[in-house]
Enzyme design. Structure first.
Site, PDB file in Angstrom:
ATOM      1  N   THR A  14     -39.788   6.185  35.325  1.00 44.33           N
ATOM      2  CA  THR A  14     -39.470   6.222  36.749  1.00 44.33           C
ATOM      3  C   THR A  14     -37.952   6.354  36.930  1.00 44.33           C
ATOM      4  O   THR A  14     -37.180   6.004  36.043  1.00 44.33           O
ATOM      5  CB  THR A  14     -40.016   4.980  37.470  1.00 44.33           C
ATOM      6  OG1 THR A  14     -39.512   3.803  36.826  1.00 44.33           O
ATOM      7  CG2 THR A  14     -41.535   4.957  37.420  1.00 44.33           C
ATOM      8  N   LEU A  45     -32.363   0.797  32.202  1.00 44.38           N
ATOM      9  CA  LEU A  45     -32.412   0.769  30.739  1.00 44.38           C
ATOM     10  C   LEU A  45     -31.125   1.299  30.101  1.00 44.38           C
ATOM     11  O   LEU A  45     -30.577   0.656  29.196  1.00 44.38           O
ATOM     12  CB  LEU A  45     -33.630   1.533  30.230  1.00 44.38           C
ATOM     13  CG  LEU A  45     -33.735   1.721  28.713  1.00 44.38           C
ATOM     14  CD1 LEU A  45     -33.699   0.389  27.969  1.00 44.38           C
ATOM     15  CD2 LEU A  45     -35.012   2.501  28.359  1.00 44.38           C
ATOM     16  N   THR A  79     -34.984   5.140  38.736  1.00 41.37           N
ATOM     17  CA  THR A  79     -33.914   4.150  38.548  1.00 41.37           C
ATOM     18  C   THR A  79     -34.012   3.487  37.180  1.00 41.37           C
ATOM     19  O   THR A  79     -32.993   3.224  36.528  1.00 41.37           O
ATOM     20  CB  THR A  79     -33.959   3.082  39.655  1.00 41.37           C
ATOM     21  OG1 THR A  79     -33.836   3.725  40.923  1.00 41.37           O
ATOM     22  CG2 THR A  79     -32.841   2.074  39.498  1.00 41.37           C
ATOM     23  N   CYS A  80     -35.224   3.225  36.729  1.00 37.54           N
ATOM     24  CA  CYS A  80     -35.431   2.605  35.422  1.00 37.54           C
ATOM     25  C   CYS A  80     -34.860   3.483  34.308  1.00 37.54           C
ATOM     26  O   CYS A  80     -34.283   2.988  33.332  1.00 37.54           O
ATOM     27  CB  CYS A  80     -36.920   2.373  35.175  1.00 37.54           C
ATOM     28  SG  CYS A  80     -37.741   1.404  36.467  1.00 37.54           S
ATOM     29  N   SER A  81     -35.011   4.795  34.460  1.00 35.63           N
ATOM     30  CA  SER A  81     -34.607   5.735  33.417  1.00 35.63           C
ATOM     31  C   SER A  81     -33.150   6.167  33.523  1.00 35.63           C
ATOM     32  O   SER A  81     -32.499   6.434  32.510  1.00 35.63           O
ATOM     33  CB  SER A  81     -35.493   6.986  33.466  1.00 35.63           C
ATOM     34  OG  SER A  81     -36.853   6.657  33.250  1.00 35.63           O
TER      35      SER A  81
END
Length: 214
Positions: A70, A78, A72-74
């Site tokens: 997804t 992270l 923002t996560c990517s």
């Protein structure tokens, strides 16, 4: 009556949130680790990894996010922790974990897609070999840890994710919560916004520098 009922529900929800000193839930994660004896293109086997395996007697940073691959996560969440991994460890932290309500297959492919360096030999961490050298990706596919942390949220009409983890970060010291950063201050169900202000690596680093290992 409605106001009283709402106040009661909000109070109960607030009481459920883990606080400093509370133990994290005891669960078993279904991991995949490398086994050279298997051979072929998929030399992996299942391994049960418990929260005690990961956190007992250790000081760890864990951040939870809505989903592998997804935006923002990517793009930020992270990568920020991967970038600052060594600096975080210098602050008296034994390991950094990224948790999502995804299975081990998805988490592995996401890590590879993110360019994380795979650990192919060392078994020093219970998730290796076969996970990664720096930030370790932790699959909470059945949502057991997330529910136990009271971080479960469901996106139905918003995004269609189903049950996932709210975005947060925490310091776990010998199996207990030392510090907890929750986006927006509380878990929101079927949220339109996806706040990302306090669970980032910079905020965590600032806390760790002010609170070295005792």
């Amino acid at each position: 009556t409605r106001v009283l009922c709402l106040a009661t529900l909000l109070s109960a929800a607030s009481a459920m949130v883990l606080r400093a000193g509370d133990p994290v839930p005891k669960v078993v994660f279904k991991a995949r680790v490398r086994d050279a004896s298997i051979g072929g293109e998929n030399p992996f086997k299942w391994k049960d990894v418990s929260t005690d395996d990961l956190f007992k007697g250790k000081r760890c940073v864990l951040f939870g996010l809505p989903g592998a691959f997804t935006p923002t996560c990517s793009s930020t969440h992270l990568p920020g922790y991967e970038k600052h991994y060594d600096e975080i460890l210098k602050c008296g932290v034994d390991e950094v974990y990224c948790l999502s309500v995804n299975d081990a297959f998805v988490m592995r492919q996401w890590g590879l897609h993110q360019g994380l360096a795979e650990e192919k030999e060392s078994s020093a961490n219970p998730l290796n070999p076969g996970n990664f050298k720096k930030v370790k990706l932790l699959p909470d596919g059945a949502c057991l840890f997330t529910r136990g942390m009271d971080m479960s949220c469901t996106w139905g009409t918003e995004r269609g994710f189903g049950e996932r983890s709210w975005r947060y970060s925490t310091v776990i010291n010998d199996g207990k919560v030392e510090k907890l950063f929750i986006e927006g201050g509380a878990v929101a169900q079927n949220s339109g916004p996806d706040p990302f202000e306090v669970s980032d690596a910079a905020t965590m680093l600032a806390y760790l520098k002010q609170h070295p290992r005792k």
